[in-house]
Design a protein around this motif. Sequence first.
Motif, PDB file in Angstrom:
ATOM      1  N   LYS A   1      -6.182  -1.380  -0.869  1.00 34.79           N
ATOM      2  CA  LYS A   1      -6.858  -1.028   0.377  1.00 34.79           C
ATOM      3  C   LYS A   1      -7.962  -0.002   0.142  1.00 34.79           C
TER       4      LYS A   1
ATOM      5  N   LEU B   1      -1.983  -5.559   6.242  1.00 35.67           N
ATOM      6  CA  LEU B   1      -3.118  -4.674   6.459  1.00 35.67           C
ATOM      7  C   LEU B   1      -3.877  -5.074   7.711  1.00 35.67           C
TER       8      LEU B   1
ATOM      9  N   ILE C   1       0.833  -1.199   0.000  1.00 37.42           N
ATOM     10  CA  ILE C   1       0.000   0.000   0.000  1.00 37.42           C
ATOM     11  C   ILE C   1       0.867   1.248   0.000  1.00 37.42           C
TER      12      ILE C   1
ATOM     13  N   PHE D   1      -8.932  -8.064   7.585  1.00 37.61           N
ATOM     14  CA  PHE D   1      -8.096  -8.653   6.541  1.00 37.61           C
ATOM     15  C   PHE D   1      -7.543  -9.991   7.019  1.00 37.61           C
TER      16      PHE D   1
END
Length: 515
Positions: free
Chosen positions: A347, A384, A340, A374
């Motif tokens: 995300k 995440l 990310i 997650f």
Amino acid sequence: ASTCVNTTCTIHNSIINIKTATNNNKEPNQNIFAHQLNSSTMIIRCSSFISALLLIDSSLYRWHYVSGFSLQPSSSGIGGISQTRTRTTLEAATALNLDEGLLSTTPWSSNNGVAVAEMKDPKVGVLLLNLGGPETGEDVEGFLYNLFADPDIIRLPPLLSPLQPLVAALISKRRAPKSRSAYDSIGGGSPILKYTQAQADLMVESLKDRYDIEAKAYIGMRYWYPFTEEALDTIREDGINALVILPLYPQFSISTSGSSLRVLQEEFAKAPEFYGPQKMFHTVIPSWYDRPGYVKSVANLIQGELDSFTPEEIEEGTSEKQPIPKHILFSAHGVPASYIEAGDPYKDQIIDCVERIKALLPSEEDGVKVHLSFQSRVGPVEWLRPYTDDVLPSLGEQGVKNLVVVPISFVSEHIETLEEIDIEYRELAEESGITNWRRAPALNTDATFINDMADMVVEALNEPSQSVTEACVANNVGNLDLESVSNHMEISSAGVGGVGYDDDLAGRARLRKKV
């Protein structure tokens, strides 16, 4: 994102295993190579990576199929289409304007070197991309070998790169029994190909029945049969000249859709005489999490589970501690946080997707509360958050009794839904006090979803095209930097569900109780 479960082992342990196997004169299990190239060919292909690996930062982490190809995006941009182009792929390939139903002989673009009128036999194809999975217990070891023989899934130090095939053989052999056991618990193999084939067949029917479009569908899997390369061979043999590329991942991630698109990018670049714009136009649908049809189909499946709670269960789930009787937990596949940070849109797309679905469901005022977590994370790096195996005990502590779990990033049943969610997470939830468990099914062959697949294909054919290269660039494929591993060298892999998942979720729940 892909479906992933990580496994890590130190390079020290791997070398010990290699030495042990050598000293004992053990031959590699022949099943590993039953569906792959022979070992000498694998070594040759692996060695083709060495010079490239020596020239790049070892923290670069990308996923590719086992056959060797460039670690960098193709500079040629084969199939690239200008943003200023106004003709659509379908109009270019068939000279058909879907809005007007009229034929046109206007060239699509002088840059392509082909006038539409010159195309005598237009053929439309749809390539569905997915991860793949072993269909039987006998396939498991070969499937694992394909994963671990990939230098971008297991990162060996450059000097040890020639040992990649042997390391892959040893790890896949060691992991196979546990992975095979996981697949045995869901019937002996992954159903992902069966569902993908059914989706393809029904989508083709929908295209014909609702749009009168004759199309052929092809399936390209990343790590098991039918491989993407095989699908391309068939596409070429069938003479397809207008191709829609549809990854079966609603949300784009560098590790799933991006990985498959990188394979296509390289294959297109290697054979422009087959896949160049003079022979075949193509367009990519990189993500489709925000499509109304998809959102509605997921919401409908969730609503069916919400409606299944009995009055007694609703009464049980309502208390002073927990005034909201029904809860929904969207469990999305996790990815390392570093993805990310490197620009992976996954995300944000997951969050946006959940909000869109939530808008079609009862609100908290109506007695329904939504949560997001997650799953499938393992390994030393940060993934995440929040983690599903942390959220479930937390919900139990909050007095939640009625829970619907939704596998939001999956469009068909496979190991992560049938084993990880249905077995591991359910046991954890029940041990945490969540007594009334429901799990929304994956989309599979849901009619609303199938029709939306056909709709998005038609829209993609009737809109300005996006090439594989453009889709990769737009979604930051190739810009991924993982956290570096400190203090010791590791073989680190981000694998696939069921490859030897080390986290005992129920065991950790019991440990929490003892604490």
